[in-house]
Write a protein that holds these residues in place. Structure first.
Motif, PDB file in Angstrom:
ATOM      1  N   LEU A  90      -4.409  14.797   2.746  1.00  0.00           N
ATOM      2  CA  LEU A  90      -4.966  13.587   3.157  1.00  0.00           C
ATOM      3  C   LEU A  90      -3.944  12.972   4.001  1.00  0.00           C
ATOM      4  CD1 LEU A  90      -6.440  10.899   2.773  1.00  0.00           C
ATOM      5  CD2 LEU A  90      -5.328  10.815   0.418  1.00  0.00           C
ATOM      6  N   LEU A  91      -4.251  12.265   5.142  1.00  0.00           N
ATOM      7  CA  LEU A  91      -3.308  11.448   5.718  1.00  0.00           C
ATOM      8  C   LEU A  91      -3.699   9.892   5.349  1.00  0.00           C
ATOM      9  CD1 LEU A  91      -1.306  10.715   7.802  1.00  0.00           C
ATOM     10  CD2 LEU A  91      -3.083  11.163   9.737  1.00  0.00           C
ATOM     11  N   VAL A  92      -2.814   9.413   4.880  1.00  0.00           N
ATOM     12  CA  VAL A  92      -2.847   7.959   4.692  1.00  0.00           C
ATOM     13  C   VAL A  92      -1.975   6.927   5.852  1.00  0.00           C
ATOM     14  CG1 VAL A  92      -2.633   5.802   3.416  1.00  0.00           C
ATOM     15  CG2 VAL A  92      -3.236   8.296   2.410  1.00  0.00           C
ATOM     16  N   ILE A  93      -2.848   6.404   6.950  1.00  0.00           N
ATOM     17  CA  ILE A  93      -1.728   5.816   8.005  1.00  0.00           C
ATOM     18  C   ILE A  93      -2.505   4.572   8.333  1.00  0.00           C
ATOM     19  CG2 ILE A  93      -3.737   6.753   9.478  1.00  0.00           C
ATOM     20  CD1 ILE A  93      -1.444   7.213  11.672  1.00  0.00           C
ATOM     21  N   GLU A  94      -1.250   3.505   8.385  1.00  0.00           N
ATOM     22  CA  GLU A  94      -1.344   2.139   8.803  1.00  0.00           C
ATOM     23  C   GLU A  94      -2.041   2.191  10.169  1.00  0.00           C
ATOM     24  OE1 GLU A  94       1.211  -1.662   9.238  1.00  0.00           O
ATOM     25  OE2 GLU A  94       2.013   0.095   8.447  1.00  0.00           O
ATOM     26  N   GLN A  95      -3.001   1.495  10.457  1.00  0.00           N
ATOM     27  CA  GLN A  95      -4.006   1.597  11.595  1.00  0.00           C
ATOM     28  C   GLN A  95      -3.350   1.541  12.978  1.00  0.00           C
ATOM     29  OE1 GLN A  95      -7.939   0.383  10.999  1.00  0.00           O
ATOM     30  NE2 GLN A  95      -8.445  -0.030  13.331  1.00  0.00           N
ATOM     31  N   GLY A  96      -2.209   0.371  12.729  1.00  0.00           N
ATOM     32  CA  GLY A  96      -1.346   0.307  13.950  1.00  0.00           C
ATOM     33  C   GLY A  96      -0.723   1.555  14.626  1.00  0.00           C
ATOM     34  N   PHE A  97      -0.527   2.666  13.700  1.00  0.00           N
ATOM     35  CA  PHE A  97       0.126   3.739  13.995  1.00  0.00           C
ATOM     36  C   PHE A  97      -0.789   4.967  14.590  1.00  0.00           C
ATOM     37  CE2 PHE A  97       3.223   1.792  10.755  1.00  0.00           C
ATOM     38  CZ  PHE A  97       4.216   1.392  11.819  1.00  0.00           C
ATOM     39  N   MET A  98      -2.006   4.555  14.746  1.00  0.00           N
ATOM     40  CA  MET A  98      -3.045   5.700  15.211  1.00  0.00           C
ATOM     41  C   MET A  98      -2.600   6.134  16.400  1.00  0.00           C
ATOM     42  SD  MET A  98      -5.102   6.531  12.673  1.00  0.00           S
ATOM     43  CE  MET A  98      -6.612   7.299  13.175  1.00  0.00           C
ATOM     44  N   PRO A  99      -2.158   5.234  17.434  1.00  0.00           N
ATOM     45  CA  PRO A  99      -1.942   6.051  18.786  1.00  0.00           C
ATOM     46  C   PRO A  99      -0.922   7.098  18.596  1.00  0.00           C
ATOM     47  CG  PRO A  99      -1.902   3.547  18.972  1.00  0.00           C
ATOM     48  CD  PRO A  99      -1.875   3.893  17.530  1.00  0.00           C
TER      49      PRO A  99
ATOM     50  N   ILE B 287      -4.769   1.988   6.855  1.00  0.00           N
ATOM     51  CA  ILE B 287      -4.464   0.875   6.059  1.00  0.00           C
ATOM     52  C   ILE B 287      -4.358  -0.419   7.240  1.00  0.00           C
ATOM     53  CG2 ILE B 287      -2.430  -0.352   5.120  1.00  0.00           C
ATOM     54  CD1 ILE B 287      -1.688   2.366   3.960  1.00  0.00           C
ATOM     55  N   GLY B 288      -5.054  -1.411   6.777  1.00  0.00           N
ATOM     56  CA  GLY B 288      -5.003  -2.563   7.590  1.00  0.00           C
ATOM     57  C   GLY B 288      -5.781  -2.543   8.761  1.00  0.00           C
ATOM     58  N   GLU B 289      -5.455  -3.132   9.932  1.00  0.00           N
ATOM     59  CA  GLU B 289      -6.432  -3.326  11.097  1.00  0.00           C
ATOM     60  C   GLU B 289      -5.237  -3.123  12.118  1.00  0.00           C
ATOM     61  OE1 GLU B 289      -8.150  -7.155  11.355  1.00  0.00           O
ATOM     62  OE2 GLU B 289      -9.696  -6.740   9.630  1.00  0.00           O
ATOM     63  N   GLY B 290      -5.663  -2.826  13.621  1.00  0.00           N
ATOM     64  CA  GLY B 290      -4.833  -2.596  14.725  1.00  0.00           C
ATOM     65  C   GLY B 290      -5.449  -1.781  15.726  1.00  0.00           C
ATOM     66  N   ALA B 291      -4.830  -0.686  16.069  1.00  0.00           N
ATOM     67  CA  ALA B 291      -5.255  -0.004  17.141  1.00  0.00           C
ATOM     68  C   ALA B 291      -6.557   0.645  16.898  1.00  0.00           C
ATOM     69  CB  ALA B 291      -4.189   1.157  17.417  1.00  0.00           C
ATOM     70  N   ALA B 292      -7.343   0.966  18.127  1.00  0.00           N
ATOM     71  CA  ALA B 292      -8.583   1.555  17.980  1.00  0.00           C
ATOM     72  C   ALA B 292      -8.565   3.032  17.407  1.00  0.00           C
ATOM     73  CB  ALA B 292      -9.377   1.791  19.485  1.00  0.00           C
ATOM     74  N   LEU B 293      -9.443   3.438  16.523  1.00  0.00           N
ATOM     75  CA  LEU B 293      -9.506   4.837  16.071  1.00  0.00           C
ATOM     76  C   LEU B 293      -9.675   5.792  16.937  1.00  0.00           C
ATOM     77  CD1 LEU B 293     -11.323   4.041  12.755  1.00  0.00           C
ATOM     78  CD2 LEU B 293      -8.920   3.841  13.076  1.00  0.00           C
ATOM     79  N   PRO B 294      -9.034   7.033  17.162  1.00  0.00           N
ATOM     80  CA  PRO B 294      -9.167   7.692  18.227  1.00  0.00           C
ATOM     81  C   PRO B 294     -10.253   8.706  17.448  1.00  0.00           C
ATOM     82  CG  PRO B 294      -7.357   8.495  16.598  1.00  0.00           C
ATOM     83  CD  PRO B 294      -7.679   7.072  16.315  1.00  0.00           C
TER      84      PRO B 294
ATOM     85  N   GLU C 105       0.657  -1.188  -0.130  1.00  0.00           N
ATOM     86  CA  GLU C 105      -0.266   0.134   0.105  1.00  0.00           C
ATOM     87  C   GLU C 105       0.777   1.116   0.004  1.00  0.00           C
ATOM     88  OE1 GLU C 105      -2.610  -3.110   2.263  1.00  0.00           O
ATOM     89  OE2 GLU C 105      -0.406  -2.486   2.019  1.00  0.00           O
ATOM     90  N   PHE C 106       1.985   1.195   0.350  1.00  0.00           N
ATOM     91  CA  PHE C 106       3.000   2.030   0.477  1.00  0.00           C
ATOM     92  C   PHE C 106       3.074   2.876  -0.901  1.00  0.00           C
ATOM     93  CE2 PHE C 106       6.084   5.011   3.198  1.00  0.00           C
ATOM     94  CZ  PHE C 106       6.643   5.473   1.826  1.00  0.00           C
ATOM     95  N   LEU C 107       3.587   1.755  -1.722  1.00  0.00           N
ATOM     96  CA  LEU C 107       4.061   2.053  -3.047  1.00  0.00           C
ATOM     97  C   LEU C 107       2.589   2.427  -3.936  1.00  0.00           C
ATOM     98  CD1 LEU C 107       6.777  -0.604  -4.171  1.00  0.00           C
ATOM     99  CD2 LEU C 107       6.919   1.687  -3.961  1.00  0.00           C
ATOM    100  N   GLU C 108       1.745   1.745  -3.630  1.00  0.00           N
ATOM    101  CA  GLU C 108       0.452   2.195  -4.239  1.00  0.00           C
ATOM    102  C   GLU C 108       0.337   3.646  -4.274  1.00  0.00           C
ATOM    103  OE1 GLU C 108      -3.297   0.479  -3.285  1.00  0.00           O
ATOM    104  OE2 GLU C 108      -2.579  -1.555  -3.413  1.00  0.00           O
TER     105      GLU C 108
END
Length: 547
Positions: free
Chosen positions: A130-139, A157-164, A92-95
């Motif tokens: 626009l911010l594109v962020i891997e969900q695990g980095f949302m904290p 992108i993906g799954e991970g931490a809860a959304l703030p 997804e980064f390259l996309e």
């Protein structure tokens, strides 16, 4: 004879593959959409990108870039808009990057370890739409300073931490659809803003034009001796110049780009074998860490012909070649410039920067920008003979741009010596930047976090030598009268407020700071003192950082 075969035939006749790229793409064509389109027509089903089970052919990569561009345009992104991207090594980064480059938007890759003041500055300075962020980095978003507003549009992108709970729209990265035609992008248009650590101030966003990335692909391929059909294998993060420009090396030279999620000393050679990699990319401590692994009968069971070894201390080159059968290529480049120094393969002077490459000019100067003779250390100045091979400046910082590019030269801030035989040797940094495990650490940014502790009256962050050949972050701390603080408390205060690699390893609590006649802290005195008896070592104490 097919087009791909014709190119290979020309290479066998002695024309280097990187030289063909210069001929194939004249100055007006040095933009990613043209490069991808033309290479896709030539190589079609040849594999360009590999990541885990993901494999993109040249033709598929061009189609993905077009579809990603259309996705951005449907969301209202226009040419020149900044798209912040906080994502680990994954397709997804390259996309996102390819889509931005295709339609003229600007990617702002963000180091995934950044938090607090560092992350706040980048978002404040770049003002992304626009911010594109891997969900695990949302904290990390929750560490932003209060005056920093996120863009109205956030894709995850993906799954991970809860959304703030933030204002604006947060949605998963939309699926790709139909593609868009290439936009009329110019070689001098900025394709990415890459943030590099400052010394006496915040990180600076380096504006990288489309053509600079083309030249990274050409210069790096020339230095490494890349051949058509090579498999270029990297574990370095895509948010840095090295891994990003390795993609250009691949696409320009008919190669395959094999990307791993991250560097693993224990898993590096197994991954290289799995990819049948022929060219590798190592920086500084990575080669030392590989040598520290237990010896194995499989140490030479691979296909690597050469590996980039910039910053690897000279004493390790011979050991690496003897054990793994792979020569390490010396070299030097920076985000603002290009691959402007390269050694021989194998190196004739291990651990040096090598020789100045064709297409670049260099000068070693005194504090007044007057040239110095061979053998005398001074600041390295650089400029390019090729159009747009270097950065065009710092985003939103015209004063810093003018300061760095004064007198028609880029001032690197590095102290370098040119030997009489034409070898260049790195001595140290002119100021207080710190290089740790391939990451640049701004002493100023670390100090700003530390000074927010109520018990700290003054502090100084500076480099101390690492056992792995680079720097470790050290901090001297002077306390407010009547306050007590243990070194471990300093580290705990820093955790979560900055990138983990910037948190000091060494801490000294001092009664007073060494000062200049003007009252400034003399960091040189702290560096020269080294590891004093009162220096606390986080590693020796067994303290493990939270990441």
């Amino acid at each position: 004879m097919q087009a791909g075969e014709s190119s290979a035939a020309r290479q066998r006749q002695g024309t280097p593959i990187w030289s063909q790229a210069v001929e194939r793409f004249p100055p007006a064509d040095r933009v990613l959409s043209t490069i991808l389109t033309r290479q896709a027509a030539q190589y079609r089903d040849r594999t360009l990108f590999v990541f885990g089970e993901t494999r993109w052919s040249y033709a598929e990569t061009a189609a993905i870039a077009a579809a990603s561009a259309a996705r951005l345009m449907r969301a209202g992104i226009q040419a020149g808009d900044r798209v912040a991207l906080m994502c680990s090594n994954r397709p997804e980064f390259l996309e996102v990057y390819l889509g931005c480059a295709w339609m003229g938007a600007v990617t702002v890759p963000i180091n995934t370890a950044l938090r607090g003041i560092q992350l706040s500055h980048i978002l404040r300075n770049s003002a992304p739409k626009l911010l594109v962020i891997e969900q695990g980095f949302m904290p990390a978003i929750e560490t932003l300073e209060r005056d920093v507003a996120l863009p109205d549009l956030v894709w995850t992108i993906g799954e991970g931490a809860a959304l703030p709970a933030i204002s604006g729209s947060i949605t998963p990265l939309p699926a790709l659809g139909e593609g868009a035609s290439p936009a009329p992008v110019q070689p001098d248009d900025t394709v990415a803003i890459l943030y590099t650590s400052g010394t006496t101030g915040p990180s600076k966003g380096v504006c990288c034009p489309q053509a600079q990335m083309f030249w990274w692909g050409v210069y790096s391929a020339r230095a490494l001796g890349i051949r058509e059909g090579d498999v270029l294998f990297t574990t370095l993060p895509l948010f840095h110049t090295n891994a990003l420009n390795a993609f250009y090396q691949a696409v320009l030279n008919g190669c395959t780009y094999a990307l791993e999620p991250k560097f693993s000393a224990s898993g590096f050679w197994a991954a290289a074998r799995r990819h049948q990699a022929t060219v590798g990319y190592l920086l500084g401590a990575m080669a030392v860490m590989l040598l520290a692994q237990p010896k194995s009968a499989d140490d030479t069971a691979h296909f690597l012909r050469v590996a980039l070894g910039g910053g690897v201390p000279g004493q390790f080159h011979g050991l690496f070649l003897e054990r793994f059968g792979v020569p390490l290529l010396d070299g030097y480049g920076s985000t603002e410039t290009n691959f402007v120094f390269a050694g021989t393969n194998p190196s004739d002077r291990p651990g040096t920067m090598g020789h100045l490459v064709e297409g670049a000019e260099a000068c070693i100067v005194d504090p007044d920008d007057a040239p110095l003779p061979d053998g005398e250390a001074g600041e390295l100045l650089l400029r390019s003979r090729e159009p747009l091979a270097f950065s065009t400046g710092y985003f939103g910082m015209p004063d810093k741009t003018a300061e760095a590019w004064r007198n028609l030269w880029f001032h690197t801030g590095d102290r370098v010596v040119r030997d009489a035989d034409g070898h260049y040797r790195f001595v140290d940094r002119m100021k207080d930047s710190i290089r740790r495990r391939g990451e640049n650490v701004s002493s100023w940014e670390v100090e700003q976090v530390m000074l927010k502790h109520p018990a700290i009256a003054a502090c100084a962050v500076y480099p101390l030598p690492s056992e792995l050949g680079e720097d470790e972050v050290a901090a001297a701390v002077q306390l407010e009268p009547g306050h007590a603080l243990e070194p471990i408390d300093v580290v705990k205060h820093c955790e979560g407020k900055m990138a983990y690699f910037a948190v000091p390893r060494f801490v000294r609590i001092v009664a007073e700071m060494p000062l200049t006649e003007n009252g400034k802290i003399r960091k040189v005195a702290l560096r020269e003192a080294g590891r004093t008896p009162d220096t606390w070592d986080r590693d020796a104490a067994g303290y493990r950082l939270r990441r």
